[in-house]
Design an enzyme around this catalytic site. Sequence first.
Site, PDB file in Angstrom:
ATOM      1  N   GLY A 137      -2.873 -19.580   8.221  1.00  0.00           N
ATOM      2  CA  GLY A 137      -3.163 -18.919   9.494  1.00  0.00           C
ATOM      3  C   GLY A 137      -4.584 -19.077  10.002  1.00  0.00           C
ATOM      4  N   ASN A 159      -5.505 -21.235  12.212  1.00  0.00           N
ATOM      5  CA  ASN A 159      -5.381 -21.389  13.677  1.00  0.00           C
ATOM      6  C   ASN A 159      -5.116 -20.044  14.343  1.00  0.00           C
ATOM      7  OD1 ASN A 159      -5.650 -24.240  14.676  1.00  0.00           O
ATOM      8  ND2 ASN A 159      -4.232 -24.561  12.966  1.00  0.00           N
ATOM      9  N   MET A 209       6.261 -24.091   9.986  1.00  0.00           N
ATOM     10  CA  MET A 209       6.826 -25.256   9.303  1.00  0.00           C
ATOM     11  C   MET A 209       8.352 -25.288   9.296  1.00  0.00           C
ATOM     12  SD  MET A 209       4.174 -26.914   8.601  1.00  0.00           S
ATOM     13  CE  MET A 209       2.421 -26.756   8.290  1.00  0.00           C
ATOM     14  N   LEU A 244      12.471 -26.092  15.203  1.00  0.00           N
ATOM     15  CA  LEU A 244      13.371 -25.240  15.983  1.00  0.00           C
ATOM     16  C   LEU A 244      14.359 -26.119  16.770  1.00  0.00           C
ATOM     17  CD1 LEU A 244      10.582 -22.786  17.096  1.00  0.00           C
ATOM     18  CD2 LEU A 244      12.495 -22.226  15.570  1.00  0.00           C
ATOM     19  N   ASN A 273       2.600 -26.159  20.616  1.00  0.00           N
ATOM     20  CA  ASN A 273       2.448 -26.420  19.182  1.00  0.00           C
ATOM     21  C   ASN A 273       1.120 -27.123  18.934  1.00  0.00           C
ATOM     22  OD1 ASN A 273       3.282 -26.865  16.374  1.00  0.00           O
ATOM     23  ND2 ASN A 273       3.613 -29.001  16.964  1.00  0.00           N
ATOM     24  N   HIS A 303      -0.612 -29.839  16.422  1.00  0.00           N
ATOM     25  CA  HIS A 303      -0.245 -30.850  15.429  1.00  0.00           C
ATOM     26  C   HIS A 303      -1.518 -31.553  14.947  1.00  0.00           C
ATOM     27  CE1 HIS A 303       2.341 -33.660  13.347  1.00  0.00           C
ATOM     28  NE2 HIS A 303       1.516 -34.612  13.743  1.00  0.00           N
ATOM     29  N   ASP A 338       7.609 -32.940  18.299  1.00  0.00           N
ATOM     30  CA  ASP A 338       6.255 -33.399  18.677  1.00  0.00           C
ATOM     31  C   ASP A 338       6.272 -34.289  19.914  1.00  0.00           C
ATOM     32  OD1 ASP A 338       5.126 -31.999  16.516  1.00  0.00           O
ATOM     33  OD2 ASP A 338       5.318 -33.714  15.177  1.00  0.00           O
ATOM     34  N   GLU A 382      -8.853 -28.587  15.567  1.00  0.00           N
ATOM     35  CA  GLU A 382      -7.797 -27.607  15.838  1.00  0.00           C
ATOM     36  C   GLU A 382      -8.339 -26.271  16.324  1.00  0.00           C
ATOM     37  OE1 GLU A 382      -4.451 -27.496  13.122  1.00  0.00           O
ATOM     38  OE2 GLU A 382      -5.168 -29.280  12.127  1.00  0.00           O
TER      39      GLU A 382
HETATM   40  C1  GAR Z   1      -2.513 -26.989  10.686  1.00  0.00           C
HETATM   41  O1  GAR Z   1      -3.244 -28.103  10.275  1.00  0.00           O
HETATM   42  C2  GAR Z   1      -1.487 -27.363  11.737  1.00  0.00           C
HETATM   43  O2  GAR Z   1      -1.938 -28.325  12.639  1.00  0.00           O
HETATM   44  C3  GAR Z   1      -0.379 -27.910  10.878  1.00  0.00           C
HETATM   45  O3  GAR Z   1      -0.336 -27.017   9.786  1.00  0.00           O
HETATM   46  C4  GAR Z   1      -1.625 -26.478   9.548  1.00  0.00           C
HETATM   47  C5  GAR Z   1      -1.548 -24.967   9.520  1.00  0.00           C
HETATM   48  O4  GAR Z   1      -2.777 -24.422   9.149  1.00  0.00           O
HETATM   49  N1  GAR Z   1       0.860 -27.984  11.588  1.00  0.00           N
HETATM   50  C6  GAR Z   1       1.752 -28.966  11.418  1.00  0.00           C
HETATM   51  O5  GAR Z   1       1.612 -29.835  10.581  1.00  0.00           O
HETATM   52  C7  GAR Z   1       2.968 -28.895  12.311  1.00  0.00           C
HETATM   53  N2  GAR Z   1       3.671 -30.147  12.331  1.00  0.00           N
HETATM   54  P1  GAR Z   1      -3.104 -22.882   9.405  1.00  0.00           P
HETATM   55  O6  GAR Z   1      -1.931 -22.064   8.850  1.00  0.00           O
HETATM   56  O7  GAR Z   1      -4.368 -22.642   8.641  1.00  0.00           O
HETATM   57  O8  GAR Z   1      -3.271 -22.684  10.899  1.00  0.00           O
END
Ligand code: GAR
Length: 205
Positions: free
Chosen positions: A12, A14, A91, A94, A108, A110, A151, A181
Amino acid sequence: MKRIGVLVSGGGTNLQALIDAQKDGSLKSGRIELVLSNKVDAFALHRAQLARIPTAIVTKEQYPEKEAFEQTILARLKEYRIDLVVLAGFMSVLSPEFVAHYPRAMINIHPSLIPSFCGEGFYGLRVHRAAIERGVKVSGATVHYVNEIVDGGEIIAQKALAVRKGETPESLQRRVLENCEWAILPRAVEKVCREMESGQTEEDG
Ligand code: GAR
């Protein structure tokens, strides 16, 4: 003020960037009203609780059938009258039926420069491993609208970064998170909320 629901599965960070942006006022056209996790032990839930944001947990263990799983998520989003759904490290892919409930109202993040290293099977560390194996010199992150193609929705924001010599998937993941991000997600969420509020898109002028 748009009502934001954030879907998470893991650490989490992000989500934390969004919480921080809300606190410092840079995210002001929307408010996080719900954090929903598909993992009981996601650290993101702890972050939400610290920020006094309501949380919900909906897991595949509780709902092994995809339809019931998604219907339950949908019910929570409706209960909290969520306008904008943000997938922040969620993850689970949907279904098109689910996505159809939030046209241009689900985004989203990525961890690559789409269209590289994206689509089914590309998530988390796997994305960075593939990028390093391919020998790319530049990677980064993308925020995009979610549509029925994994995506594949319209790109809202991207930020690039140079891949270093001797980089590992772990180091690249960390640097993409920190430099790309956490920077582009809060800005993209503010932009989308503002556009939803004004009922306009950039193309409309
Ligand atoms: C992030 O790097 C996000 O971009 C990726 O998972 C991580 C979650 O980190 N998402 C994907 O790969 C989706 N295809 P976080 O829980 O610390 O935000």
